[in-house]
Design an enzyme around this catalytic site. Structure first.
Site, PDB file in Angstrom:
ATOM      1  N   HIS A 315       0.848  -1.187   0.000  1.00  0.00           N
ATOM      2  CA  HIS A 315       0.000   0.000   0.000  1.00  0.00           C
ATOM      3  C   HIS A 315       0.880   1.232   0.000  1.00  0.00           C
ATOM      4  O   HIS A 315       1.920   1.247   0.633  1.00  0.00           O
ATOM      5  CB  HIS A 315      -0.912   0.017   1.244  1.00  0.00           C
ATOM      6  CG  HIS A 315      -2.080   0.924   1.076  1.00  0.00           C
ATOM      7  ND1 HIS A 315      -2.012   2.270   1.345  1.00  0.00           N
ATOM      8  CD2 HIS A 315      -3.335   0.675   0.642  1.00  0.00           C
ATOM      9  CE1 HIS A 315      -3.188   2.812   1.074  1.00  0.00           C
ATOM     10  NE2 HIS A 315      -4.013   1.874   0.655  1.00  0.00           N
ATOM     11  N   ASP A 373      -8.037  -5.310   0.162  1.00  0.00           N
ATOM     12  CA  ASP A 373      -8.606  -5.916  -1.039  1.00  0.00           C
ATOM     13  C   ASP A 373      -8.308  -7.397  -1.165  1.00  0.00           C
ATOM     14  O   ASP A 373      -9.035  -8.128  -1.833  1.00  0.00           O
ATOM     15  CB  ASP A 373      -8.095  -5.177  -2.282  1.00  0.00           C
ATOM     16  CG  ASP A 373      -8.724  -3.804  -2.359  1.00  0.00           C
ATOM     17  OD1 ASP A 373      -9.896  -3.699  -1.971  1.00  0.00           O
ATOM     18  OD2 ASP A 373      -8.055  -2.859  -2.767  1.00  0.00           O
TER      19      ASP A 373
HETATM   20  N1  CMC Z   1       4.232  -7.359  -4.932  1.00  0.00           N
HETATM   21  C1  CMC Z   1       5.575  -7.394  -5.042  1.00  0.00           C
HETATM   22  N2  CMC Z   1       6.384  -6.361  -4.829  1.00  0.00           N
HETATM   23  C2  CMC Z   1       5.816  -5.209  -4.467  1.00  0.00           C
HETATM   24  C3  CMC Z   1       4.418  -5.071  -4.335  1.00  0.00           C
HETATM   25  C4  CMC Z   1       3.622  -6.216  -4.573  1.00  0.00           C
HETATM   26  N3  CMC Z   1       2.281  -6.154  -4.461  1.00  0.00           N
HETATM   27  N4  CMC Z   1       4.121  -3.805  -3.974  1.00  0.00           N
HETATM   28  C5  CMC Z   1       5.287  -3.157  -3.875  1.00  0.00           C
HETATM   29  N5  CMC Z   1       6.314  -4.003  -4.184  1.00  0.00           N
HETATM   30  C6  CMC Z   1       7.761  -3.707  -4.114  1.00  0.00           C
HETATM   31  C7  CMC Z   1       8.215  -2.877  -5.314  1.00  0.00           C
HETATM   32  O1  CMC Z   1       8.646  -3.717  -6.365  1.00  0.00           O
HETATM   33  C8  CMC Z   1       9.324  -2.072  -4.692  1.00  0.00           C
HETATM   34  O2  CMC Z   1      10.439  -2.925  -4.551  1.00  0.00           O
HETATM   35  P1  CMC Z   1      11.950  -2.317  -4.756  1.00  0.00           P
HETATM   36  O3  CMC Z   1      12.104  -1.311  -3.658  1.00  0.00           O
HETATM   37  O4  CMC Z   1      12.840  -3.499  -4.645  1.00  0.00           O
HETATM   38  O5  CMC Z   1      11.956  -1.704  -6.134  1.00  0.00           O
HETATM   39  C9  CMC Z   1       8.841  -1.775  -3.279  1.00  0.00           C
HETATM   40  O6  CMC Z   1       7.953  -2.874  -2.971  1.00  0.00           O
HETATM   41  C10 CMC Z   1       8.079  -0.460  -3.147  1.00  0.00           C
HETATM   42  O7  CMC Z   1       7.034  -0.456  -4.122  1.00  0.00           O
HETATM   43  P2  CMC Z   1       6.409   0.841  -4.794  1.00  0.00           P
HETATM   44  O8  CMC Z   1       5.857   0.463  -6.132  1.00  0.00           O
HETATM   45  O9  CMC Z   1       7.373   1.967  -4.707  1.00  0.00           O
HETATM   46  O10 CMC Z   1       5.242   1.150  -3.800  1.00  0.00           O
HETATM   47  P3  CMC Z   1       4.033   2.131  -4.084  1.00  0.00           P
HETATM   48  O11 CMC Z   1       3.737   2.769  -2.788  1.00  0.00           O
HETATM   49  O12 CMC Z   1       4.270   3.020  -5.237  1.00  0.00           O
HETATM   50  O13 CMC Z   1       2.879   1.118  -4.520  1.00  0.00           O
HETATM   51  C11 CMC Z   1       0.918  -0.169  -4.599  1.00  0.00           C
HETATM   52  C12 CMC Z   1       1.744   0.825  -3.795  1.00  0.00           C
HETATM   53  C13 CMC Z   1      -0.402  -0.414  -3.855  1.00  0.00           C
HETATM   54  C14 CMC Z   1       0.555   0.425  -5.985  1.00  0.00           C
HETATM   55  C15 CMC Z   1       1.721  -1.490  -4.755  1.00  0.00           C
HETATM   56  O14 CMC Z   1       2.050  -2.012  -3.492  1.00  0.00           O
HETATM   57  C16 CMC Z   1       0.992  -2.529  -5.594  1.00  0.00           C
HETATM   58  O15 CMC Z   1       1.075  -2.495  -6.829  1.00  0.00           O
HETATM   59  N6  CMC Z   1       0.243  -3.484  -4.944  1.00  0.00           N
HETATM   60  C17 CMC Z   1      -0.518  -4.443  -5.651  1.00  0.00           C
HETATM   61  C18 CMC Z   1      -1.841  -3.821  -6.065  1.00  0.00           C
HETATM   62  C19 CMC Z   1      -2.769  -3.634  -4.888  1.00  0.00           C
HETATM   63  O16 CMC Z   1      -3.001  -4.551  -4.112  1.00  0.00           O
HETATM   64  N7  CMC Z   1      -3.377  -2.420  -4.831  1.00  0.00           N
HETATM   65  C20 CMC Z   1      -4.385  -2.119  -3.819  1.00  0.00           C
HETATM   66  C21 CMC Z   1      -3.975  -1.032  -2.896  1.00  0.00           C
HETATM   67  S1  CMC Z   1      -5.109  -0.987  -1.510  1.00  0.00           S
HETATM   68  C22 CMC Z   1      -6.568  -0.446  -2.128  1.00  0.00           C
HETATM   69  C23 CMC Z   1      -6.703   1.008  -2.245  1.00  0.00           C
HETATM   70  O17 CMC Z   1      -6.560   1.728  -1.218  1.00  0.00           O
HETATM   71  O18 CMC Z   1      -7.025   1.440  -3.361  1.00  0.00           O
END
Ligand code: CMC
Length: 438
Positions: A315, A373
């Protein structure tokens, strides 16, 4: 409430000869302070750069507070844990919309008002029939919610508080009816009209699952579970869809159009579409060998060269366990127990994935916990809601949050049309050559 008096100031100095700038600092009731950089451009000719809004507060708000490190979520100051266990969804709607939990009389009045608006204009079903039967429910929902502006022209003036309130009640009351219509249409069953002697959530379940050929009995455990899903998804401060609603409404468009924009944004798999994506991921793993092959799947998730993510995990704001996920996990076990599904292979697979991810260093070190989710998808699937409809259920629940945020923005004396700027890195001016010379 509006902006407090500045509590402090910072001075921004530049190496390029631009005179230093004093920046007021505001302190909220809790949470990080903010620097007021509104005068930056007029005083220095410079913009700030923050794609993805990692460090930007786009508004001041009294509605929802999140502490992502602590894993805390408050609606109007009340912890989500208390709201989810002591209130029903309509009480939470009253809280978000009007700022306070209702007393008994206020609750009865509010329920009556919402209930009086559960039917939709009869012509809506002919509009619905224009869609392909296999259209994605979120495509249909974006269309139906947007079309409300064509059906309810008497509550479209965003600047009239009474019309805003009427459209708020209409949206909260009609979203369950529209969501159920979108579902019934795709399965080819007759539309079921609302029944106002049922609760908000009981009525939604009946519109979803009843058929005219037999009586439908509402299961209280499942109604409670769905009601909890609604409460947990009702608002989440300035997330992508809420910011979309605010930005859209900032142009002065009507409330139905602004909420339709929120629905469209929510559809994305990184936001509301994550519950659908999480379930589809479980199906994929099951198809490719199930629990035995989880290790291979996790290896792909961890591989920097693959774009596979563990959907339903991680998240942007919560870097601790999402408090909604904790509550949803409880509900998940209650529902699986009630329906005798603990041994269902798909649900066993979900629980195995959760266990691995909670122990694996890749996820632990990045603070990637299951989000709401992950569990809400499993609960919805167990209840019988088809996977492509999950995000529509999320939209139904979030509608009240969107409206509360939109109303707050319009009532704010400092409200302006949203208009971000940019760092332009394209070509400087050049001449158009005749087509034969390009
Ligand atoms: N699976 C694997 N690796 C992950 C994931 C995941 N679901 N989420 C983040 N990472 C890793 C990412 O690869 C990165 O690794 P590194 O530092 O080695 O490059 C690190 O964790 C930080 O990730 P980020 O992309 O910078 O994190 P973010 O804050 O931009 O992304 C997110 C948040 C929700 C978009 C992401 O965690 C994600 O894509 N999750 C899966 C989709 C999901 O479940 N979304 C629902 C969010 S909750 C509902 C809502 O409030 O809408």
């Amino acid at each position: 409430m509006g902006l407090p008096q500045p509590s402090d100031k910072a001075t921004l100095s530049f190496d390029d000869g631009t005179p230093p700038l004093e920046i007021p600092i505001y302190r909220g009731t809790v949470g990080p302070d903010v620097l007021d950089i509104r005068a930056l451009y007029s005083k220095t000719g410079k913009f700030t750069y923050d794609p993805g809004f990692l460090s930007t507060a786009s508004c001041n708000s009294t509605i929802t507070y999140i502490d992502g490190d602590k894993g805390e979520l408050l609606y109007r100051g009340y912890p989500i844990e208390q709201l989810a266990t002591r209130c029903d969804f309509l009480e939470v709607c009253h809280l978000l919309l009007f700022g306070e939990l209702p007393d008994e009389k206020q609750k009865a009045d509010f329920v009556k008002r919402v209930t009086n608006h559960t039917m939709v204009h009869e012509q809506m079903q002919f509009f619905l029939r224009g869609f392909r039967r296999d259209a994605h429910p979120m495509a249909v929902m974006t269309g139906l919610v947007g079309a409300m502006s064509a059906f309810y022209p008497d509550s479209m003036n965003l600047n009239d508080p009474w019309q805003r309130e009427v459209s708020a009640i209409r949206l909260i009351a009609k979203l369950p009816t529209l969501t159920a219509m979108a579902y019934k249409y795709t399965v080819g069953q007759p539309l079921i009209y609302p029944r106002n002697d049922l609760s908000y959530t009981g009525n939604f379940m009946r519109m979803m699952f009843a058929v005219p050929a037999e009586e439908y009995k509402v299961n209280d455990v499942l109604v409670r579970a769905l009601d909890r899903i609604f409460i947990l998804h009702a608002d989440h401060e300035q997330n992508a869809s809420t910011s979309t609603v605010r930005l859209c409404a900032s142009s002065g468009t009507n409330p139905f159009a602004a909420i339709a924009a929120g629905v469209a944004c929510l559809w994305g798999p990184a936001h509301g579409g994550a519950n659908e994506a999480a379930l589809n991921m479980l199906y994929d793993i099951q198809k490719n060998g199930g629990v035995e092959r989880i290790g291979e799947f996790i290896a792909k998730v961890k591989d920097k060269n693959s774009s596979v993510r563990l959907m339903g995990f991680g998240h942007r704001v919560y870097k601790n366990y999402d408090p909604r996920a904790k509550l949803m996990r409880e509900t998940c076990h209650e529902v699986l127990g009630e329906l005798g599904l603990q041994d269902d292979p798909l649900f066993k697979l979900a629980m195995a994935l959760e266990k691995i991810a909670l122990e694996d260093d890749y996820f632990v070190s990045r603070k990637l916990y299951p989000n709401v989710d992950f569990y809400s998808g499993i609960v919805q699937k167990a209840i019988g809601i088809p996977v492509p409809l999950f995000t529509a259920v999320f939209a139904l629940a979030r509608t009240v949050g969107w409206i509360a945020q939109l109303n707050e923005m319009i009532a704010d004396p400092e409200y302006k049309i949203g208009r971000p700027r940019q760092l332009y890195v394209g070509s400087t001016q050049r001449d158009v050559k005749p087509i034969g010379q390009r």
